[in-house]
Write an enzyme that holds these catalytic residues in place. Structure first.
Site, short mmCIF file in Angstrom:
data_model
loop_
_atom_site.label_atom_id
_atom_site.label_comp_id
_atom_site.label_asym_id
_atom_site.label_seq_id
_atom_site.Cartn_x
_atom_site.Cartn_y
_atom_site.Cartn_z
N GLY A 122 0.88 -1.18 -0.20
CA GLY A 122 -0.05 0.04 0.07
C GLY A 122 0.90 1.22 0.09
N GLY B 288 -7.60 -7.32 -7.50
CA GLY B 288 -6.28 -7.45 -7.90
C GLY B 288 -5.84 -8.81 -7.67
NE ARG B 289 -0.25 -7.39 -6.96
CZ ARG B 289 0.13 -6.16 -7.39
NH1 ARG B 289 0.54 -5.97 -8.61
NH2 ARG B 289 0.08 -5.25 -6.56
CB ILE B 290 -4.39 -9.82 -2.33
CG1 ILE B 290 -3.00 -9.40 -2.31
CG2 ILE B 290 -4.90 -10.70 -1.19
CD1 ILE B 290 -2.77 -8.21 -1.27
NE ARG C 166 -11.38 1.26 -22.02
CZ ARG C 166 -10.30 1.19 -22.97
NH1 ARG C 166 -9.76 -0.26 -23.32
NH2 ARG C 166 -10.21 2.23 -23.79
CG HIS D 93 -1.93 -4.56 9.29
ND1 HIS D 93 -2.20 -3.22 8.94
CD2 HIS D 93 -1.59 -5.09 8.18
CE1 HIS D 93 -1.91 -3.00 7.82
NE2 HIS D 93 -1.73 -4.13 7.08
N GLY E 222 -1.54 -9.81 7.90
CA GLY E 222 -1.60 -10.38 6.54
C GLY E 222 -0.32 -11.05 6.20
O1 GLV Z 1 -0.88 -3.78 4.50
C1 GLV Z 1 0.38 -3.96 4.29
C2 GLV Z 1 1.03 -3.48 3.07
O2 GLV Z 1 0.27 -2.45 2.43
O3 GLV Z 1 2.03 -3.95 2.84
#
Ligand code: GLV
Length: 362
Positions: free
Chosen positions: A105, A187-189, A214, A329, A331
């Site tokens: 991000g 997206g990718r995730i 698009r 957080h 992930g």
């Molecule tokens: O939230 C985690 C990142 O943006 O890598």
């Protein structure tokens, strides 16, 4: 200043003066690192061609320290809480060539300003996709039960009855057909999360894309064939809210997505639906979500991120909700992924400092 007058200074002033003097005499590009990157640090410290200034503590970098130490820097390696704005760039001065964030991000970085000042920006996509997809599925499964059930054994309060802690099922069975999986952002995730859900018997998937993108019909046809899906459809936000049984929030943060999931959105969701957020806290209005859970507009929520994190106290409205599973957080929190992220962030930094290739440049 004579050595006698230096000796009369306090030890902190002496340390500061010594550090200023050593920076003045060092002609190597200065790079500021906002957090100790553990096992990845040798990639920086073993280099002889950079002058490293490292935030010395194991907690978030203080703004005042950063503003002071970034003066004259050529590069800076930041994390999500470090705002990269006009104040920081002005404090750095004209040498600043690159900002590298150890995150996928980048809403903490003022990108138009970076473009205007010709400062390159690096980030860490791809390397965390699989880990975040893992946690997305984990939270979907957990949110389908009841948060209280996760601590009861360790608290010595375990009990059991036939319908205690029951919730909606994720897997399709003979008696429970495929649930519709929704993705806010595809997206990718999101796609890696979908791949993990196919073995659960999921055959219906809907998603919203960014308003500026698009439709990618070729990609969708390929995914549909690969996963043998009965439906894979790009829909509007209303349909996403109304039709998703499990809704994954996987869109970037920032102004455009702020509180996209608000009371109006949540009101449209199904009473047995589950919401998972592994993207950004800012996308979901926390107060509205707490109301939605309390008043049973939706079944449950699984949150890796929440507005205002990490300063979440025990009186936060979502902490009090038994149908809300919350993790801090994590992930991307596997050793391998965090090492890959740190390595990518360092490679971006070094590439930018020396005017070379940055593996992941925005
Ligand atoms: O939230 C985690 C990142 O943006 O890598």
């Amino acid at each position: 200043m004579s050595s006698g007058s230096i000796a009369s200074l306090s030890s902190s002033s002496r340390t500061r003066l010594t550090s200023i003097a050593s920076h003045l005499s060092d002609s190597r590009p200065k790079v500021v690192i906002c957090r100790n990157l553990g096992p990845a640090m040798p990639l920086l410290t073993e280099r002889k061609d950079i002058n490293i200034v490292l935030w010395p503590e194991d907690r978030g970098c203080e703004r005042a320290w950063l503003l002071e130490n970034i003066k004259g820097a050529t590069g800076v390696l930041v994390l999500l809480p470090d705002r990269v704005n006009e104040e920081l760039v002005d404090a750095a001065g004209p040498n600043l060539r690159v900002v590298s964030t150890m995150s996928v991000g980048y809403e903490h970085i003022d990108l138009p300003l970076m473009a205007k000042r010709k400062i390159r920006v690096g980030y860490t996509p791809d390397v965390l996709t699989e880990a975040v997809a893992d946690v997305s599925v984990m939270l979907a499964l957990m949110a389908g039960r009841n948060d209280r059930s996760f601590n009861i054994v360790k608290n010595g309060e375990a009990s059991w009855s036939p319908f205690m802690f029951c919730g909606p099922q994720l897997s399709a069975t003979n008696t429970s057909p495929s649930r519709t999986i929704g993705f806010l952002g595809f997206g990718r995730i999101a796609q890696a999360t979908l791949a993990r859900l196919v073995p659960f018997g999921i055959t219906h998937c809907i998603y919203t894309g960014s308003p500026n993108s698009r439709p990618d019909t070729a990609r969708d046809a390929a995914l549909q064939a690969k996963y043998n899906l009965k439906a894979l459809e790009r829909v509007d936000v209303d349909r996403l809210a109304q039709e998703s049984d499990v809704l994954f929030v996987l869109t970037p943060g920032g102004k455009e997505t702020y509180h996209l999931v608000d009371a109006t959105f949540l009101r449209k969701m199904k009473p047995m639906s589950v919401l998972v957020n592994t993207a950004r806290g800012s996308v979901v209005d926390s107060d509205a979500l707490a109301t939605a859970l309390r008043e049973k507009w939706i079944w449950g929520a699984g949150l890796d991120v929440v507005e205002g994190e990490p300063m979440i106290t025990s009186d936060h409205p979502l902490v009090k909700e038994p149908q809300c599973v919350m993790v801090p957080h994590i992930g991307s929190a596997t050793f391998q992924t965090r090492l890959d992220m740190a390595t990518r962030a360092i490679d971006n930094l070094i590439g930018g400092v020396f005017g070379g290739e940055m593996p992941s440049e925005l």
